[in-house]
Write a protein that holds these residues in place. Structure first.
Motif, PDB file in Angstrom:
ATOM      1  N   LEU A  95      29.158 -17.178  17.743  1.00 49.99           N
ATOM      2  CA  LEU A  95      28.085 -17.128  18.734  1.00 49.99           C
ATOM      3  C   LEU A  95      27.259 -15.857  18.582  1.00 49.99           C
ATOM      4  CD1 LEU A  95      26.598 -18.163  21.248  1.00 49.99           C
ATOM      5  CD2 LEU A  95      28.319 -16.973  22.622  1.00 49.99           C
ATOM      6  N   TRP A  96      27.936 -14.711  18.444  1.00 52.49           N
ATOM      7  CA  TRP A  96      27.209 -13.440  18.352  1.00 52.49           C
ATOM      8  C   TRP A  96      26.484 -13.312  17.019  1.00 52.49           C
ATOM      9  CZ3 TRP A  96      26.308 -11.988  22.855  1.00 52.49           C
ATOM     10  CH2 TRP A  96      27.263 -12.141  23.858  1.00 52.49           C
ATOM     11  N   VAL A  97      27.085 -13.818  15.955  1.00 54.34           N
ATOM     12  CA  VAL A  97      26.419 -13.786  14.651  1.00 54.34           C
ATOM     13  C   VAL A  97      25.174 -14.671  14.685  1.00 54.34           C
ATOM     14  CG1 VAL A  97      26.673 -14.392  12.204  1.00 54.34           C
ATOM     15  CG2 VAL A  97      28.548 -13.243  13.403  1.00 54.34           C
ATOM     16  N   MET A  98      25.296 -15.852  15.305  1.00 55.80           N
ATOM     17  CA  MET A  98      24.145 -16.762  15.404  1.00 55.80           C
ATOM     18  C   MET A  98      23.030 -16.143  16.260  1.00 55.80           C
ATOM     19  SD  MET A  98      24.708 -19.549  13.649  1.00 55.80           S
ATOM     20  CE  MET A  98      23.687 -20.821  14.349  1.00 55.80           C
ATOM     21  N   LEU A  99      23.384 -15.557  17.377  1.00 54.52           N
ATOM     22  CA  LEU A  99      22.368 -14.944  18.233  1.00 54.52           C
ATOM     23  C   LEU A  99      21.680 -13.774  17.530  1.00 54.52           C
ATOM     24  CD1 LEU A  99      24.136 -15.046  21.723  1.00 54.52           C
ATOM     25  CD2 LEU A  99      22.196 -16.441  20.937  1.00 54.52           C
ATOM     26  N   ALA A 100      22.458 -12.950  16.842  1.00 54.48           N
ATOM     27  CA  ALA A 100      21.858 -11.831  16.105  1.00 54.48           C
ATOM     28  C   ALA A 100      20.976 -12.347  14.975  1.00 54.48           C
ATOM     29  CB  ALA A 100      22.952 -10.918  15.555  1.00 54.48           C
ATOM     30  N   GLY A 101      21.445 -13.366  14.265  1.00 54.57           N
ATOM     31  CA  GLY A 101      20.647 -13.958  13.193  1.00 54.57           C
ATOM     32  C   GLY A 101      19.368 -14.578  13.715  1.00 54.57           C
ATOM     33  N   LEU A 102      19.466 -15.232  14.867  1.00 58.94           N
ATOM     34  CA  LEU A 102      18.281 -15.830  15.486  1.00 58.94           C
ATOM     35  C   LEU A 102      17.261 -14.751  15.845  1.00 58.94           C
ATOM     36  CD1 LEU A 102      16.868 -18.330  16.690  1.00 58.94           C
ATOM     37  CD2 LEU A 102      18.108 -17.882  18.801  1.00 58.94           C
ATOM     38  N   ALA A 103      17.733 -13.666  16.435  1.00 55.49           N
ATOM     39  CA  ALA A 103      16.826 -12.586  16.821  1.00 55.49           C
ATOM     40  C   ALA A 103      16.171 -11.944  15.589  1.00 55.49           C
ATOM     41  CB  ALA A 103      17.579 -11.535  17.630  1.00 55.49           C
ATOM     42  N   CYS A 104      16.976 -11.668  14.569  1.00 53.32           N
ATOM     43  CA  CYS A 104      16.438 -11.019  13.367  1.00 53.32           C
ATOM     44  C   CYS A 104      15.508 -11.940  12.582  1.00 53.32           C
ATOM     45  CB  CYS A 104      17.575 -10.547  12.470  1.00 53.32           C
ATOM     46  SG  CYS A 104      18.549  -9.218  13.184  1.00 53.32           S
ATOM     47  N   SER A 105      15.930 -13.173  12.340  1.00 52.81           N
ATOM     48  CA  SER A 105      15.080 -14.083  11.573  1.00 52.81           C
ATOM     49  C   SER A 105      13.837 -14.470  12.370  1.00 52.81           C
ATOM     50  CB  SER A 105      15.854 -15.331  11.142  1.00 52.81           C
ATOM     51  OG  SER A 105      16.294 -16.066  12.264  1.00 52.81           O
ATOM     52  N   GLY A 106      13.981 -14.607  13.688  1.00 47.15           N
ATOM     53  CA  GLY A 106      12.812 -14.871  14.533  1.00 47.15           C
ATOM     54  C   GLY A 106      11.831 -13.718  14.484  1.00 47.15           C
ATOM     55  N   GLY A 107      12.342 -12.494  14.523  1.00 51.31           N
ATOM     56  CA  GLY A 107      11.477 -11.326  14.411  1.00 51.31           C
ATOM     57  C   GLY A 107      10.761 -11.268  13.078  1.00 51.31           C
ATOM     58  N   LEU A 108      11.481 -11.589  12.002  1.00 53.77           N
ATOM     59  CA  LEU A 108      10.862 -11.610  10.664  1.00 53.77           C
ATOM     60  C   LEU A 108       9.784 -12.690  10.599  1.00 53.77           C
ATOM     61  CD1 LEU A 108      10.735 -10.667   7.717  1.00 53.77           C
ATOM     62  CD2 LEU A 108      12.515 -12.349   7.223  1.00 53.77           C
ATOM     63  N   ALA A 109      10.088 -13.881  11.114  1.00 51.18           N
ATOM     64  CA  ALA A 109       9.108 -14.972  11.100  1.00 51.18           C
ATOM     65  C   ALA A 109       7.880 -14.595  11.914  1.00 51.18           C
ATOM     66  CB  ALA A 109       9.730 -16.251  11.619  1.00 51.18           C
ATOM     67  N   TYR A 110       8.074 -13.966  13.069  1.00 52.82           N
ATOM     68  CA  TYR A 110       6.962 -13.525  13.913  1.00 52.82           C
ATOM     69  C   TYR A 110       6.108 -12.511  13.171  1.00 52.82           C
ATOM     70  CZ  TYR A 110       4.399 -11.553  17.840  1.00 52.82           C
ATOM     71  OH  TYR A 110       3.424 -11.106  18.671  1.00 52.82           O
ATOM     72  N   TRP A 111       6.764 -11.572  12.518  1.00 54.25           N
ATOM     73  CA  TRP A 111       6.052 -10.532  11.770  1.00 54.25           C
ATOM     74  C   TRP A 111       5.262 -11.155  10.618  1.00 54.25           C
ATOM     75  CZ3 TRP A 111       6.920  -8.749   6.667  1.00 54.25           C
ATOM     76  CH2 TRP A 111       6.154  -7.636   6.318  1.00 54.25           C
ATOM     77  N   ARG A 112       5.876 -12.106   9.896  1.00 56.19           N
ATOM     78  CA  ARG A 112       5.210 -12.738   8.743  1.00 56.19           C
ATOM     79  C   ARG A 112       4.037 -13.589   9.197  1.00 56.19           C
ATOM     80  NH1 ARG A 112       7.719 -13.341   3.630  1.00 56.19           N
ATOM     81  NH2 ARG A 112       6.661 -15.332   3.514  1.00 56.19           N
ATOM     82  N   LEU A 113       4.169 -14.282  10.316  1.00 55.99           N
ATOM     83  CA  LEU A 113       3.071 -15.108  10.813  1.00 55.99           C
ATOM     84  C   LEU A 113       1.928 -14.256  11.345  1.00 55.99           C
ATOM     85  CD1 LEU A 113       5.012 -17.958  12.624  1.00 55.99           C
ATOM     86  CD2 LEU A 113       3.709 -18.136  10.505  1.00 55.99           C
ATOM     87  N   GLY A 114       2.260 -13.054  11.810  1.00 54.41           N
ATOM     88  CA  GLY A 114       1.236 -12.158  12.360  1.00 54.41           C
ATOM     89  C   GLY A 114       0.367 -11.534  11.285  1.00 54.41           C
ATOM     90  N   ARG A 115       0.801 -11.568  10.025  1.00 53.89           N
ATOM     91  CA  ARG A 115       0.026 -10.951   8.959  1.00 53.89           C
ATOM     92  C   ARG A 115      -1.201 -11.727   8.630  1.00 53.89           C
ATOM     93  NH1 ARG A 115       3.428  -9.214   3.946  1.00 53.89           N
ATOM     94  NH2 ARG A 115       3.958 -11.394   3.924  1.00 53.89           N
TER      95      ARG A 115
END
Length: 187
Positions: free
Chosen positions: A167-187
């Motif tokens: 659960l904690w690995v999935m939540l951390a992965g979701l936060a990190c990959s979501g942040g990366l996706a947000y950053w990449r889409l913002g470019r």
């Protein structure tokens, strides 16, 4: 209804097609039918693209319950509404349920025999091979693989290597990959 069990326009599966195709998937393997579900949904029926399958499976893995059952509900709902959401997982589970009940009775009677134990080890090895083959196919469908490969490696390391709670690995992965996706889409 035409011969391939799709509706007249050929794009939207009908309830019978959902039930029969998911029944075929459910009866296709021991220890996991996700590779068969992917083949049916993406390659054979074309009900999902490889990218859609990966995205929907990611959602289904995050939800409680068996991944492939969650996927059957999702696909059934998408293509057959509420009735499809009931019929697809029913098709997936009805045959295997009957087989498992029969096998449980046989295992109870003969499970301690060495030949039965050897057969079970062989089935486990085949299931592992199917899982790795599906992972390879899913990986080849990911766009911008290099960016997301570290997430896969970190999940394997965290869950399998360090034995952190999923659960904690999935939540951390979701936060990190979501942040990366947000950053990449913002470019």
């Amino acid at each position: 209804m035409n011969k391939d069990c799709t509706s007249e326009n050929g794009a939207r599966p009908v309830l019978r097609a959902l039930f029969l195709d998911f029944s075929t998937v459910g009866l296709s393997g021991f220890g996991g039918v996700l590779p068969f579900a992917r083949r049916m949904l993406v390659e054979r029926r074309g009900w999902m693209t490889a990218e859609e399958f990966n995205a929907q499976l990611g959602l289904c893995q995050f939800l409680p319950g068996p991944n492939v059952v969650n996927l059957a509900v999702l696909v059934g709902k998408r293509h057959g509404g509420l009735a499809g959401a009931i019929v697809a997982p029913l098709g997936l589970l009805a045959g295997p349920f009957a087989i498992v009940v029969l096998l449980a009775m046989l295992y109870d009677a003969y499970g301690q025999l060495p030949i039965a134990q050897s057969m079970l080890r062989g089935i486990a090895a085949a299931g592992s091979g199917l899982l790795f083959a599906m992972a390879w196919r899913m990986g080849s469908a990911i766009r911008d693989k290099a960016v997301f490969l570290p997430f896969a490696a970190l999940v394997v390391l965290g869950v399998a290597g360090l034995r952190w709670p999923m659960l904690w690995v999935m939540l951390a992965g979701l936060a990190c990959s979501g942040g990366l996706a947000y950053w990449r889409l913002g470019r």
